[in-house]
Design a protein around this motif. Structure first.
Motif, PDB file in Angstrom:
ATOM      1  N   VAL A   1       0.831  -1.206   0.000  1.00  0.00           N
ATOM      2  CA  VAL A   1       0.000   0.000   0.000  1.00  0.00           C
ATOM      3  C   VAL A   1       0.867   1.259   0.000  1.00  0.00           C
ATOM      4  N   ALA A   2       2.045   1.182   0.621  1.00  0.00           N
ATOM      5  CA  ALA A   2       2.941   2.340   0.682  1.00  0.00           C
ATOM      6  C   ALA A   2       3.661   2.601  -0.635  1.00  0.00           C
TER       7      ALA A   2
ATOM      8  N   PRO B   1       2.547   6.051  -2.643  1.00  0.00           N
ATOM      9  CA  PRO B   1       3.106   7.285  -2.092  1.00  0.00           C
ATOM     10  C   PRO B   1       4.629   7.374  -2.231  1.00  0.00           C
TER      11      PRO B   1
ATOM     12  N   LYS C   1       0.896   6.809   5.999  1.00  0.00           N
ATOM     13  CA  LYS C   1      -0.326   6.967   5.204  1.00  0.00           C
ATOM     14  C   LYS C   1      -0.910   5.606   4.847  1.00  0.00           C
ATOM     15  N   ALA C   2      -0.052   4.682   4.467  1.00  0.00           N
ATOM     16  CA  ALA C   2      -0.503   3.334   4.122  1.00  0.00           C
ATOM     17  C   ALA C   2      -1.158   2.651   5.312  1.00  0.00           C
TER      18      ALA C   2
ATOM     19  N   TRP D   1      -4.733   3.605   5.597  1.00  0.00           N
ATOM     20  CA  TRP D   1      -5.604   2.993   4.606  1.00  0.00           C
ATOM     21  C   TRP D   1      -5.766   1.496   4.834  1.00  0.00           C
TER      22      TRP D   1
ATOM     23  N   ALA E   1      -6.962  -0.532  -1.201  1.00  0.00           N
ATOM     24  CA  ALA E   1      -6.151   0.430  -0.449  1.00  0.00           C
ATOM     25  C   ALA E   1      -5.010   0.974  -1.307  1.00  0.00           C
ATOM     26  N   GLN E   2      -4.375   0.110  -2.111  1.00  0.00           N
ATOM     27  CA  GLN E   2      -3.303   0.549  -3.019  1.00  0.00           C
ATOM     28  C   GLN E   2      -3.796   1.659  -3.950  1.00  0.00           C
TER      29      GLN E   2
ATOM     30  N   VAL F   1      -5.099   5.003  -1.667  1.00  0.00           N
ATOM     31  CA  VAL F   1      -4.103   5.716  -0.873  1.00  0.00           C
ATOM     32  C   VAL F   1      -3.556   6.931  -1.622  1.00  0.00           C
ATOM     33  N   ASN F   2      -3.627   6.885  -2.955  1.00  0.00           N
ATOM     34  CA  ASN F   2      -3.129   7.996  -3.772  1.00  0.00           C
ATOM     35  C   ASN F   2      -4.182   9.080  -3.998  1.00  0.00           C
ATOM     36  N   GLU F   3      -5.358   8.912  -3.384  1.00  0.00           N
ATOM     37  CA  GLU F   3      -6.436   9.898  -3.442  1.00  0.00           C
ATOM     38  C   GLU F   3      -6.761  10.305  -4.880  1.00  0.00           C
TER      39      GLU F   3
END
Length: 268
Positions: A100-101, A104, A117-118, A121, A149-150, A153-155
């Motif tokens: 997930v991280a 970002p 941040k990950a 999420w 979530a992946q 997470v980048n919105e």
């Protein structure tokens, strides 16, 4: 529609076939999606629904016509696009948290900031406590939660989803549909959701677009004025849902029949 975030204007996409011929996947496709709108796209198998997503994402350029995102012609992958494929892009050698991280980190966040941040999420998709697990240790539904979530997470301001839940069992699929609606609500992101499942399309979307048999173009568009927030399983039992389903199916059924006839003729 004022200032649509996605526009396809007479878009046509042709591919060179393995035998040297030309296959037209979509033809004269005109479609707009507003900011914050959830649009589901349905059509016969192989009609070009996924190609439509490829045009919006910039993974494929149109052969003719225009594709615009936030008013600008698509020349490569636009900013703010999140893409969730049928097969998840979870990396087997990374933990849940590091999967997930990755987004970002790729966008320039420090390792600590990306992991923080990950972590948030991972919790939001219901996987708190599984941060150190690896994909082979997860169920199919849990892997889909990681993939969701992946993506989120980048919105992203635009979320493209290509049959993301098709491989799941019925119960897990319903849970993921509710999870998607919960996480999407209030984000303002536009969603284009490709599915073969008409029930899924009607349950999730603000609008369902029916594509013709290949080469695909838009046959019809149906507003789905069912109230939000929605509980997918409860919604499917309501008369309002069934009325919308029948209306869309009456249009889709003709295209499915055409596609089957063409397939039978090719086999013969």
């Amino acid at each position: 529609m004022d200032d649509p975030v996605i526009e396809l204007r007479g878009a046509t996409k042709r591919f060179r076939g393995a035998t040297g011929g030309v296959h037209t996947a979509v033809r004269d496709l005109t479609l707009s999606v507003g900011r914050g709108e959830f649009v589901a796209v349905v059509g016969p198998t192989g009609c070009g629904k996924s190609t439509t997503l490829s045009l919006v994402s910039g993974l494929e350029p149109p052969s003719e016509g225009e594709v615009l995102v936030t008013g600008r012609p698509v020349r490569g992958i636009p900013d703010g696009i999140g893409y969730m494929f049928q097969n998840d892009a979870v990396l087997p050698w990374r933990s849940v948290l590091d999967n997930v991280a990755a987004g970002p980190r790729y966008r320039g966040s420090s390792r600590a900031a990306a992991r923080e941040k990950a972590r948030g999420w991972v919790g939001r998709v219901g996987l708190a406590g599984f941060e150190k697990y690896y994909p082979h240790q997860l169920s199919g539904g849990m892997r889909k939660r990681v993939a969701l979530a992946q993506t989120l997470v980048n919105e992203p301001s635009i979320l493209l989803m290509d049959e993301p839940f098709s491989a799941l069992d019925v119960q897990t699929r319903a849970l993921m549909q509710d999870e998607l609606l919960r996480l999407w609500s209030g984000t303002g992101a536009a969603v284009v959701f490709v599915t073969h499942d008409l029930e899924e399309a009607v349950a999730l979307a603000d609008r369902v677009v029916v594509m013709t048999a290949s080469p695909a173009t838009v046959k019809a568009s149906f507003d789905i004025p069912l109230p939000r927030p929605r509980d997918v399983e409860e919604l499917r039992l309501t008369p309002e849902f069934l009325d919308r389903y029948r209306e869309v199916w009456d249009s889709l059924r003709e295209e499915v029949a055409k596609s089957r006839e063409r397939s039978a003729q090719r086999v013969a």
